[in-house]
Design a protein around this motif. Structure first.
Motif, PDB file in Angstrom:
ATOM      1  N   VAL A 224       0.974  -1.319  -0.112  1.00  0.00           N
ATOM      2  CA  VAL A 224      -0.011   0.208  -0.144  1.00  0.00           C
ATOM      3  C   VAL A 224       0.970   1.177  -0.094  1.00  0.00           C
ATOM      4  N   VAL A 225       1.968   1.124   0.905  1.00  0.00           N
ATOM      5  CA  VAL A 225       2.768   2.457   0.884  1.00  0.00           C
ATOM      6  C   VAL A 225       3.508   2.582  -0.686  1.00  0.00           C
ATOM      7  N   TYR A 226       3.936   1.373  -0.911  1.00  0.00           N
ATOM      8  CA  TYR A 226       4.982   1.483  -2.252  1.00  0.00           C
ATOM      9  C   TYR A 226       4.186   1.776  -3.396  1.00  0.00           C
ATOM     10  N   GLN A 227       2.834   1.079  -3.488  1.00  0.00           N
ATOM     11  CA  GLN A 227       2.283   1.335  -4.795  1.00  0.00           C
ATOM     12  C   GLN A 227       0.884   1.110  -4.446  1.00  0.00           C
ATOM     13  N   PRO A 228       0.211   2.271  -3.799  1.00  0.00           N
ATOM     14  CA  PRO A 228      -1.273   2.369  -3.598  1.00  0.00           C
ATOM     15  C   PRO A 228      -2.176   1.579  -4.104  1.00  0.00           C
ATOM     16  N   GLN A 229      -2.330   1.741  -5.520  1.00  0.00           N
ATOM     17  CA  GLN A 229      -3.265   1.241  -6.339  1.00  0.00           C
ATOM     18  C   GLN A 229      -3.185  -0.363  -6.474  1.00  0.00           C
ATOM     19  N   LEU A 230      -1.913  -0.813  -6.579  1.00  0.00           N
ATOM     20  CA  LEU A 230      -1.926  -2.045  -6.529  1.00  0.00           C
ATOM     21  C   LEU A 230      -2.037  -3.015  -5.231  1.00  0.00           C
ATOM     22  N   GLY A 231      -1.481  -2.090  -4.167  1.00  0.00           N
ATOM     23  CA  GLY A 231      -1.417  -2.717  -2.924  1.00  0.00           C
ATOM     24  C   GLY A 231      -3.024  -2.850  -2.359  1.00  0.00           C
ATOM     25  N   LEU A 232      -3.665  -1.760  -2.544  1.00  0.00           N
ATOM     26  CA  LEU A 232      -5.121  -1.957  -2.266  1.00  0.00           C
ATOM     27  C   LEU A 232      -5.909  -2.941  -2.822  1.00  0.00           C
ATOM     28  N   LEU A 233      -5.835  -3.264  -4.379  1.00  0.00           N
ATOM     29  CA  LEU A 233      -6.280  -4.160  -4.903  1.00  0.00           C
ATOM     30  C   LEU A 233      -5.883  -5.723  -4.469  1.00  0.00           C
ATOM     31  N   ALA A 234      -4.641  -5.558  -3.995  1.00  0.00           N
ATOM     32  CA  ALA A 234      -4.051  -7.124  -3.577  1.00  0.00           C
ATOM     33  C   ALA A 234      -4.598  -7.410  -2.230  1.00  0.00           C
ATOM     34  N   CYS A 235      -5.004  -6.159  -1.260  1.00  0.00           N
ATOM     35  CA  CYS A 235      -5.463  -6.322  -0.106  1.00  0.00           C
ATOM     36  C   CYS A 235      -6.806  -6.711  -0.047  1.00  0.00           C
ATOM     37  N   ALA A 236      -7.361  -6.098  -0.854  1.00  0.00           N
ATOM     38  CA  ALA A 236      -8.877  -6.446  -0.937  1.00  0.00           C
ATOM     39  C   ALA A 236      -9.277  -7.941  -1.452  1.00  0.00           C
ATOM     40  N   GLY A 237      -8.487  -8.245  -2.339  1.00  0.00           N
ATOM     41  CA  GLY A 237      -8.556  -9.654  -3.020  1.00  0.00           C
ATOM     42  C   GLY A 237      -8.233 -10.735  -2.006  1.00  0.00           C
ATOM     43  N   MET A 238      -7.315 -10.479  -1.191  1.00  0.00           N
ATOM     44  CA  MET A 238      -7.043 -11.346  -0.065  1.00  0.00           C
ATOM     45  C   MET A 238      -8.097 -11.481   0.914  1.00  0.00           C
ATOM     46  N   LEU A 239      -8.407 -10.397   1.109  1.00  0.00           N
ATOM     47  CA  LEU A 239      -9.748 -10.339   2.367  1.00  0.00           C
ATOM     48  C   LEU A 239     -10.838 -11.257   1.717  1.00  0.00           C
ATOM     49  N   ALA A 240     -11.315 -10.887   0.565  1.00  0.00           N
ATOM     50  CA  ALA A 240     -12.458 -11.599  -0.247  1.00  0.00           C
ATOM     51  C   ALA A 240     -12.151 -13.072  -0.291  1.00  0.00           C
ATOM     52  N   LEU A 241     -10.869 -13.490  -0.588  1.00  0.00           N
ATOM     53  CA  LEU A 241     -10.680 -14.837  -0.642  1.00  0.00           C
ATOM     54  C   LEU A 241     -10.818 -15.557   0.786  1.00  0.00           C
ATOM     55  N   ALA A 242     -10.127 -14.797   1.791  1.00  0.00           N
ATOM     56  CA  ALA A 242     -10.561 -15.387   3.279  1.00  0.00           C
ATOM     57  C   ALA A 242     -12.039 -15.588   3.558  1.00  0.00           C
ATOM     58  N   LEU A 243     -12.988 -14.637   3.377  1.00  0.00           N
ATOM     59  CA  LEU A 243     -14.293 -14.665   3.446  1.00  0.00           C
ATOM     60  C   LEU A 243     -15.117 -15.551   2.595  1.00  0.00           C
ATOM     61  N   THR A 244     -14.498 -15.907   1.404  1.00  0.00           N
ATOM     62  CA  THR A 244     -15.200 -16.825   0.431  1.00  0.00           C
ATOM     63  C   THR A 244     -14.951 -18.334   1.166  1.00  0.00           C
ATOM     64  N   VAL A 245     -13.977 -18.602   1.670  1.00  0.00           N
ATOM     65  CA  VAL A 245     -13.506 -19.770   2.276  1.00  0.00           C
ATOM     66  C   VAL A 245     -14.098 -20.424   3.672  1.00  0.00           C
ATOM     67  N   LEU A 246     -14.003 -19.206   4.370  1.00  0.00           N
ATOM     68  CA  LEU A 246     -14.697 -19.381   5.742  1.00  0.00           C
ATOM     69  C   LEU A 246     -15.917 -19.939   5.867  1.00  0.00           C
ATOM     70  N   PRO A 247     -17.186 -19.680   5.114  1.00  0.00           N
ATOM     71  CA  PRO A 247     -18.389 -20.002   5.340  1.00  0.00           C
ATOM     72  C   PRO A 247     -18.431 -21.600   5.070  1.00  0.00           C
ATOM     73  N   LEU A 248     -17.516 -22.174   4.203  1.00  0.00           N
ATOM     74  CA  LEU A 248     -17.596 -23.734   4.090  1.00  0.00           C
ATOM     75  C   LEU A 248     -17.025 -24.482   5.084  1.00  0.00           C
ATOM     76  N   LEU A 249     -16.168 -23.762   6.059  1.00  0.00           N
ATOM     77  CA  LEU A 249     -15.471 -24.372   7.116  1.00  0.00           C
ATOM     78  C   LEU A 249     -16.352 -25.297   8.068  1.00  0.00           C
ATOM     79  N   PRO A 250     -17.600 -24.562   8.506  1.00  0.00           N
ATOM     80  CA  PRO A 250     -18.532 -25.436   9.349  1.00  0.00           C
ATOM     81  C   PRO A 250     -18.800 -26.542   8.879  1.00  0.00           C
ATOM     82  N   ARG A 251     -19.514 -26.427   7.620  1.00  0.00           N
ATOM     83  CA  ARG A 251     -20.078 -27.828   6.884  1.00  0.00           C
ATOM     84  C   ARG A 251     -19.030 -28.798   6.816  1.00  0.00           C
ATOM     85  N   ALA A 252     -17.645 -28.528   6.496  1.00  0.00           N
ATOM     86  CA  ALA A 252     -16.665 -29.603   6.460  1.00  0.00           C
ATOM     87  C   ALA A 252     -16.257 -30.224   7.726  1.00  0.00           C
ATOM     88  N   THR A 253     -16.389 -29.279   8.811  1.00  0.00           N
ATOM     89  CA  THR A 253     -16.122 -29.597  10.006  1.00  0.00           C
ATOM     90  C   THR A 253     -17.417 -30.782  10.557  1.00  0.00           C
TER      91      THR A 253
END
Length: 681
Positions: A166-195
């Motif tokens: 974010v500090v070095y390249q704000p545009q690309l950094g924000l895009l990468a951080c938002a994508g990582m957060l979206a990936l985590a939120l996509t997988v989390l709802p599936l974990l209780p069923r797998a458990t």
């Protein structure tokens, strides 16, 4: 803690209020190892994250034709490579140590809890459940403990890399951080069923394991009645259920892993596409694009570690819950005994002095009014055969629960209650025990106590009133439940009706703590094991004719039921405890052998307190006194011959005759008298 230091001298007192609290307790107990793993993990991941920056410097040096910058980038690359190697090696070493030591701690705690509960454990938890907890569940718990440090290192490194982007390249950094957060939120709802699917698989596997163990234990009986095919079909169905559950679990986890590969790939494509457009527009340099690409590629590694931690926690949480349930089981009076554990041994009334100087001790149960005088052989006949085993365990100081003294309608409720309910009921039982007025110091019965316990003089029907939980069994006036466990187990030995023989040589089987006053030869002779020794020698060519070197198969399956029973009796006699309690010790032997065992048992245990649960006239006729327990109270006491003539209920149990039959006349020959006549002849 290092692996070479195992086992723990003190594994600690676990927090068993829930599975999550048990995992937190394990983390606190291994805080040093977790911090070491965190440090090495941060070094490894930070070094890997530095590769894109070093690569970007090298590309920039090539673009600018700077040899010195290129050499500096090469030196930095070498340092980063060494750091990654050292960090990865040490992280693996420390993480595996955390895994093994955590599993070993739980295993040690389970072993101690199993030893404390004794034979009552399988009454409160299924045998298959105990096996599953002590094997697969422990591995899953250790896996979660090991994954915590790597997850923490990945989280710290990811936050650092995202902040740098974010500090070095704000545009690309924000895009990468938002994508990582979206990936985590996509997988989390599936974990209780797998458990849930994994938990179902584990439960079905536990039932299949229990069914297999029961089938193997009763294989000889099944073959005798032709029931092998029936049980084989049952196990096949259970095995197929486990397979179907495993396939459903694998499908869910494979779907989650596929998402963890596909979605980060799409994120990487999106970041590269957007970064390439910025480079073509001249808003970023080529070296900067390479650096951002490498950083985003690195973020895929922590994402996999996040998924691994989520998987390990999902599997370990139910396992930790089951482990906490087993570790939370308490025998009645155990907390009271723990509070007394610091009493010096010289102050206790029942510490074991040298065998040649110790005086016999008496045993008294306020709950039933059963009294075993010091130094005598007391035979106990129960109107309910199932009650004999429970009463024998109670006299040994480890009853299953308060359900044993409740009526049958309460048993199922107890069986279905959870750990917290059991602990609450056990605490209530202990409160009533602490308030009881106990008998005299010599172990003789006292006056009626405040617990409402039934005494020998009480009517066997109990008057129809609700009976409170009985006070603890008294050993020379000392509550057995209030004694330290080791002291109680050394003073009173209980041999149940189905004793277990472990595999090994006969010498190893008889290598038990003992007073030293009874030799193995004396114990084997008293138990009439002559033919057993011959059978063992014939079945063990490597023994060279020495019975003590002959090998016994697992659970003694190569021996008959009577042979196993006699070996177990010899082991108990060799121990020579202050009080020996035998539950149906001769139920699987013939009458002539039983008569000889009864005769030798009286001789060998002369002057020692012995309680025998049996309805065999051969044993009853040799006893100093016989107590008939009808229902929940000791109804009558006397010699075998006296009770045969005076008590119809006793006579009906011993002779298997209708209760209204005429009493045995003096001229009528019982099985005991007939056997005595054969022996005298």
């Amino acid at each position: 803690m290092q692996i070479r230091d195992l086992p723990y001298s003190d594994p600690g007192a676990p927090d068993v209020r829930s599975g999550f609290r048990l995992l937190l307790w394990l983390g606190r107990m291994q805080l040093g190892g977790q911090l070491k793993a965190l440090g090495w993990g941060v070094l490894q991941l930070a070094s890997i994250a530095s590769f894109p920056a070093v690569a970007g410097l090298a590309v920039t040096a090539v673009v600018h034709n700077s040899g010195s910058d290129l050499a500096l980038a090469g030196a930095a690359m070498a340092v980063v490579t060494v750091a990654v190697t050292v960090g990865d090696t040490m992280l693996h070493r420390v993480a595996v140590t955390n895994w093994i030591t955590a599993a070993a701690r739980i295993q040690q705690l389970l072993a101690r809890r199993t030893a404390a509960l004794g034979a009552t454990l399988t009454r409160r938890v299924a045998a298959g459940e105990v096996v599953a907890v002590s094997t697969g569940d422990i591995e899953r718990i250790g896996w979660c403990v090991e994954a915590v440090s790597r997850f923490s290192a990945a989280l710290l490194t990811t936050l650092g890399v995202c902040a740098a982007l974010v500090v070095y390249q704000p545009q690309l950094g924000l895009l990468a951080c938002a994508g990582m957060l979206a990936l985590a939120l996509t997988v989390l709802p599936l974990l209780p069923r797998a458990t849930r699917r994994a938990d179902t698989q584990r439960e079905r596997a536990g039932r299949a394991t229990e069914l297999a163990a029961d089938t193997v234990a009763g294989l000889r009986v099944l073959r005798g009645i032709g029931g092998e095919d029936l049980f084989l079909d049952r196990y096949r169905r259970a095995s197929q259920q486990v397979r179907h559950a495993a396939v459903r679990t694998a499908r869910m986890w494979s779907f989650i892993e596929a998402l963890q590969v596909a979605l980060p790939g799409l994120l990487l494509v999106g970041v590269v596409w957007y970064g390439a457009r910025l480079a073509l527009d001249g808003r970023i340099a080529v070296g900067e694009l390479v650096m951002v690409y490498g950083a985003v590629s690195f973020l895929l590694l922590p994402l996999q570690l996040f998924g691994e931690f989520a998987m390990s926690y999902s599997f370990s949480r139910p396992s930790a819950t089951r482990a906490a349930r087993v570790l939370g089981l308490r025998r009645p009076g155990e907390d009271h005994g723990a509070a007394r554990a610091d009493i010096p041994k010289e102050e206790g009334k029942v510490q074991a002095p040298p065998a040649e100087t110790r005086a016999p001790v008496g045993l008294y149960d306020p709950g039933t009014g059963l009294h075993a005088p010091p130094g005598q052989l007391t035979a106990v006949v129960c109107g309910d055969p199932d009650a004999a085993g429970r009463l024998a365990e109670r006299l040994g100081g480890h009853p299953a629960s308060e359900a044993d003294v409740c009526d049958g309608s309460d048993t199922e409720a107890w069986a279905g209650s959870d750990t917290a309910d059991l602990e609450g009921k056990d605490a209530a039982v202990q409160d009533r025990r602490d308030a009881a007025v106990l008998g005299g110091s010599d172990g003789e019965p006292g006056e009626a106590d405040q617990t409402g316990a039934v005494h020998p003089e009480a009517d066997r029907t109990g008057g129809g009133e609700e009976r409170a939980a009985p006070a603890s069994v008294l050993l020379d006036g000392v509550p057995l439940d209030g004694m330290p466990l080791e002291q109680a187990r050394a003073a009173v030995l209980v041999q149940d009706k189905d004793p277990v023989l472990l595999s090994g040589t006969l010498a190893e089987l008889l290598d038990v703590p003992s007073s030293g006053q009874v030799t193995s030869a004396q114990a084997l002779e008293a138990a009439q094991c002559g033919d057993v020794l011959k059978a063992l020698v014939q079945g063990s060519p490597d023994a060279d004719g020495d019975p003590m070197r002959a090998r016994i198969t697992e659970r003694g399956r190569s021996l008959s039921g009577g042979q196993r029973q006699r070996l177990a009796l010899a082991r108990s006699l060799l121990t020579d405890p202050e009080v020996l309690i035998l539950d149906e010790p001769t139920s699987a032997v013939d009458s002539h052998t039983e008569a000889r065992i009864a005769r030798e048992l009286v001789k060998l245990r002369s002057g020692r307190t012995t309680v025998v649960f049996s309805s065999s006239p051969l044993l009853l006729d040799r006893a100093d006194r016989v107590v008939f327990v009808d229902g929940s109270a000791a109804a009558v006491t006397g010699t075998h011959r006296q009770l045969l003539h005076s008590d119809a209920a006793y006579r009906a149990v011993v002779t298997r005759e209708p209760q209204g039959a005429a009493p045995v006349r003096a001229g009528r020959r019982t099985k005991a008298a007939h056997t005595e006549g054969v022996e005298s002849a």
